[in-house]
Design an enzyme around this catalytic site. Structure first.
Site, short mmCIF file in Angstrom:
data_model
loop_
_atom_site.label_atom_id
_atom_site.label_comp_id
_atom_site.label_asym_id
_atom_site.label_seq_id
_atom_site.Cartn_x
_atom_site.Cartn_y
_atom_site.Cartn_z
N GLY A 150 0.01 5.76 0.19
CA GLY A 150 -0.95 6.84 0.05
C GLY A 150 -2.36 6.30 0.19
N SER A 151 -3.20 6.56 -0.77
CA SER A 151 -4.57 6.07 -0.74
C SER A 151 -4.77 4.96 -1.77
CB SER A 151 -5.54 7.22 -1.01
OG SER A 151 -5.18 7.91 -2.19
N SER A 152 -3.70 4.23 -2.06
CA SER A 152 -3.79 3.09 -2.97
C SER A 152 -3.32 1.84 -2.25
CB SER A 152 -2.91 3.31 -4.21
OG SER A 152 -3.28 4.49 -4.88
N ASP A 154 9.59 5.79 -14.98
CA ASP A 154 9.83 5.38 -13.60
C ASP A 154 10.38 3.95 -13.56
OD1 ASP A 154 9.96 5.71 -10.85
OD2 ASP A 154 7.91 5.02 -10.51
N SER A 169 0.84 -1.19 0.00
CA SER A 169 0.00 0.00 0.00
C SER A 169 0.88 1.24 0.00
CB SER A 169 -0.92 0.02 1.23
OG SER A 169 -0.15 0.03 2.42
N LYS A 211 -5.56 -4.04 -7.77
CA LYS A 211 -5.09 -2.71 -7.40
C LYS A 211 -6.30 -1.80 -7.19
CE LYS A 211 -1.62 0.66 -9.03
NZ LYS A 211 -0.64 0.92 -10.10
#
Length: 478
Positions: free
Chosen positions: A110-112, A251, A108, A128
């Protein structure tokens, strides 16, 4: 109300929900692209958690929520305005009407969050879940764009495959598909989510490298070149796939290469961007990437270089990141791991005069390969088609050595040329050459089948050699 049961698989032993207790977790990157995860620099992924289900019973009885009770009270007819869920969200995810049972959280940020799940046909997937509320539209747009890229890359064996998805904010998804956004600077207000069902991987390259270097350090060994070639080639092929589709990942790092059934696959296109058909670069509104793998131009995005040209990112930025990954595979750390802060890394990476330190390697081609990827000038970096044919992956074939038979003929030819004025010496040299290599001569050594024939040939050659020596002696005395 019908009772619900957990997903079960006939013919398989044990409860598959227990599979959540995995020791090596793949990294499906969720959030915060500038933070290193799973790298050798000391920052790690979130640890796996136990399955979220706390109910040992296979039967689940749903009770109406407080909101539904309130709506019943306020409604004149006592009918709930909201449709009650027919599944337990603590045990299941529902994507496009299909249920996936939770087996445990993989990671996990952040908010993911990413969960290991199992479908009704007993297939293991990674799910996801991304919360959209409160996010800026640019970030939310990027997550939806990842779905668009994965749809374009379906069927590519070295790219993680998107099995299914659902975006509860239909307007946002529509804007991504149409290539526009109406509220670029705003934030998502609605309580929406993105669900992505993906292939499940056993382990990512970051964890593989961590394990590999622990073993090497404990046994005082160096990296095996065949192991290095095997995975480096797969990494190049995966990135070449997206570059051919005019997509720059932006990335690339070990955590974004996932081992799926023994093969590395590229994941996480959250900040990837497409290259326009009339250019080779992309324009970004901000710096993106993971610090230790970011190229110099990624740090200086949209600034001007010494010639006044705007600095943009493109495929060479991904090549730099690949060079950092290769460096980490060879040495167990990134090229700039000794610089701990953002500003320290920024200073050395953007300095054209900074020289990267390379430790000793047994293969000089490996050193050359790293330098071809980590050239500060982006125009000097090799492209992936070149890297796939680099001598480290495709060693040059040495020239075929001549046989002793051919070497003997060459020597006789030199002697004959030196004795060109002496007919007797030239004739003897030609006779010896004929015995050595003329395929039509009955006395050719390869055609001899009996010992008597072999002895006859050797006797003839000895006789000619003796006569040639006598002839050369006379020439020397004369």
């Amino acid at each position: 109300m019908p009772k619900l049961r957990k997903i079960t698989c006939q013919g398989k032993q044990g409860n598959l929900a227990k599979e959540a207790g995995i020791s090596k977790n793949p990294s499906y990157v969720c959030d915060n692209p500038t933070k290193e995860r799973g790298s050798a620099d000391g920052i790690h992924d979130a640890q796996a958690q136990n399955p979220l289900s706390k109910n040992p019973s296979s039967d689940v009885k749903l009770e109406p929520s407080k909101r539904e009770k309130q709506e019943k009270v306020t409604s004149g007819k006592g009918v709930s305005a909201a449709r009650k869920k027919n599944y337990d969200p603590d045990l299941f995810f529902k994507v496009n009407g299909k249920l996936y049972q939770r087996l445990g959280k993989i990671g996990s940020g952040g908010s993911s969050e990413v969960h290991k799940v199992i479908s009704s046909d007993c297939t293991i997937y990674a799910l996801k879940k991304i919360k959209l509320k409160g996010r800026d539209y640019a970030t939310a747009y990027g997550f939806c764009q990842e779905i668009d890229y994965l749809n374009k890359l379906k069927g590519k064996n070295n790219i993680i495959q998107l099995i299914d998805y659902e975006v509860t904010d239909k307007n946002l998804l529509r804007e991504v598909v149409n290539g526009s956004t109406s509220n670029k600077d705003g934030r998502v207000k609605d309580d929406g989510y993105i669900y992505m069902v993906l292939e499940y991987g056993e382990i990512d390259l970051a964890h593989m490298l961590s394990q590999k270097w622990k073993e090497l350090d404990s046994n005082n060994q160096i990296i095996d070149e065949n192991w290095l070639r095997f995975y480096w080639q797969q990494i190049l092929q995966a990135v070449n796939t997206i570059h051919e589709e005019r997509i720059v990942h932006s990335d690339l790092k070990p955590a974004n290469f996932l081992l799926v059934k023994g093969a590395l696959k590229l994941i996480d296109f959250g900040i990837a961007k497409a290259i326009m058909s009339d250019t080779t670069n992309i324009q970004r509104d901000s710096q993106v990437g993971t610090l230790s793998y970011m190229s110099p131009e990624a740090f200086m995005c949209n600034e001007s270089d010494a010639n006044g040209n705007t600095i943009k990112c493109g495929r060479p930025s991904d090549i730099w990141s690949l060079g950092c990954i290769l460096y980490q595979m060879v040495y167990g750390r990134t090229p700039f791991s000794e610089y701990k802060t953002f500003w320290a890394k920024f200073k050395v990476i953007t300095d054209p005069n900074h020289e990267i330190t390379y430790g000793p390697v047994s293969n000089p081609w490996l050193l050359d390969l790293m330098k071809k990827c980590l050239a500060w000038d982006r125009n000097e970096r090799w492209r992936i088609p070149q890297l796939l044919h680099h001598p480290f992956l495709v060693p040059p074939v040495p020239p075929q050595l001549s046989s002793p038979q051919e070497q003997g003929c060459m020597l006789l030819q030199l002697v004959a040329e030196a004795c060109a004025n002496n007919q007797e010496a030239s004739k003897l040299c030609c006779g010896l050459q004929q015995l050595l290599r003329d395929p039509v001569t009955p006395l050719t050594f390869q055609s001899l089948t009996s010992r008597d024939q072999q002895c006859k040939l050797l006797s003839e050659m000895s006789k000619l050699c003796f006569q040639l020596r006598e002839c050369l002696t006379k020439l020397e005395r004369g």
